[in-house]
Design a protein around this motif. Structure first.
Motif, short mmCIF file in Angstrom:
data_model
loop_
_atom_site.label_atom_id
_atom_site.label_comp_id
_atom_site.label_asym_id
_atom_site.label_seq_id
_atom_site.Cartn_x
_atom_site.Cartn_y
_atom_site.Cartn_z
N GLU A 6 -0.90 25.09 44.24
CA GLU A 6 -1.99 24.61 45.10
C GLU A 6 -3.32 24.81 44.39
O GLU A 6 -3.49 25.72 43.59
N ALA A 7 -4.24 23.92 44.70
CA ALA A 7 -5.62 24.01 44.19
C ALA A 7 -6.52 24.07 45.41
O ALA A 7 -6.65 23.10 46.17
N MET A 8 -7.13 25.23 45.62
CA MET A 8 -7.98 25.44 46.78
C MET A 8 -9.45 25.47 46.33
O MET A 8 -9.78 26.14 45.37
N PRO A 9 -10.31 24.73 47.04
CA PRO A 9 -11.73 24.78 46.68
C PRO A 9 -12.28 26.19 46.88
O PRO A 9 -11.93 26.87 47.84
N THR A 10 -13.13 26.62 45.95
CA THR A 10 -13.74 27.94 46.09
C THR A 10 -14.80 27.89 47.19
O THR A 10 -15.31 26.82 47.54
N ASP A 11 -15.13 29.03 47.74
CA ASP A 11 -16.08 29.10 48.84
C ASP A 11 -17.48 28.65 48.44
O ASP A 11 -18.24 28.16 49.27
N THR A 12 -17.82 28.82 47.18
CA THR A 12 -19.17 28.48 46.73
C THR A 12 -19.26 27.10 46.07
O THR A 12 -20.33 26.70 45.65
N SER A 13 -18.14 26.39 46.00
CA SER A 13 -18.15 25.09 45.32
C SER A 13 -18.67 23.99 46.25
O SER A 13 -18.64 24.12 47.47
N PRO A 14 -19.12 22.89 45.66
CA PRO A 14 -19.56 21.76 46.49
C PRO A 14 -18.41 21.09 47.24
O PRO A 14 -18.64 20.27 48.11
#
Length: 144
Positions: free
Chosen positions: A98-106
Motif C-alpha cells: 500500500e502507498a498511503m499519503p503522508t500527513d504533511t503531503s499535498p
C-alpha cells in the motif's frame, strides 16, 4: 514653452487587464493543481510496481519491510506517499503493498486515498479510514 505628452493606462484599461488576468488565473490554477495531483498519483503507482518487483525478486519467503528509497514516493526528496508491505493473506496471492499519503503531503486529502497493489496484480484504492474513494481505480491509476 514645451509640452510633454505623457502616455499611461487609464483606470478602465487597467480594470480590463485585471479582469482578463483574473479569468486566466481562475482557469489555470485548478488545471495546474489537477496536473500536479495526477503526477503524484503516477509516481505512487510507479513506486508500487518497483516495490512489487523488489518483493517478488527477494529470496525465501519474502520481505517484511521495504529498503530506504523503495519505501516512499517519490524515491528521492520529501515523501508524498509512504509504502509498506501488508501482512500475507491467502486472498492477495501472498503479499500486498500500500502507498498511503503522508500527513504533511499535498495529497493527504486526495480523492484517490490509499493505493493498493497485490501479488495477483489487482490494483485498488481506499480511503484512509477504510471507506470508498470518490474517483475510480482507472482514474487514480491513470489508465482511463
Amino acid at each position: 514653452m514645451t509640452h510633454f505628452r505623457q502616455s499611461a493606462f487609464t483606470l478602465l484599461e487597467l480594470m480590463i487587464a485585471l479582469a482578463i488576468a483574473a479569468t486566466l488565473v481562475a482557469f489555470a490554477v485548478p488545471s495546474y493543481r489537477n496536473h500536479v495531483a495526477r503526477t503524484y498519483r503516477i509516481d505512487a503507482s510507479a513506486a508500487m510496481y518497483r516495490a512489487a518487483q523488489f518483493v517478488e525478486s527477494a529470496p525465501g519467503d519474502g520481505v517484511a519491510t521495504l529498503p530506504p528509497g523503495l519505501d516512499q514516493a517519490p524515491q528521492l526528496g520529501a515523501p508524498i506517499y509512504r509504502l509498506r508491505i501488508l501482512p500475507p493473506d491467502d486472498s492477495n496471492g501472498g503479499y500486498a503493498i500500500e502507498a498511503m499519503p503522508t500527513d504533511t503531503s499535498p495529497m493527504h486529502d486526495d480523492a484517490c486515498g490509499v493505493f493498493t497493489l497485490d501479488a495477483t496484480g489487482l490494483r485498488g484504492n481506499r480511503s484512509e479510514n477504510g471507506g470508498s474513494v470518490t474517483l475510480t481505480t482507472r482514474e487514480c491509476w491513470n489508465t482511463g
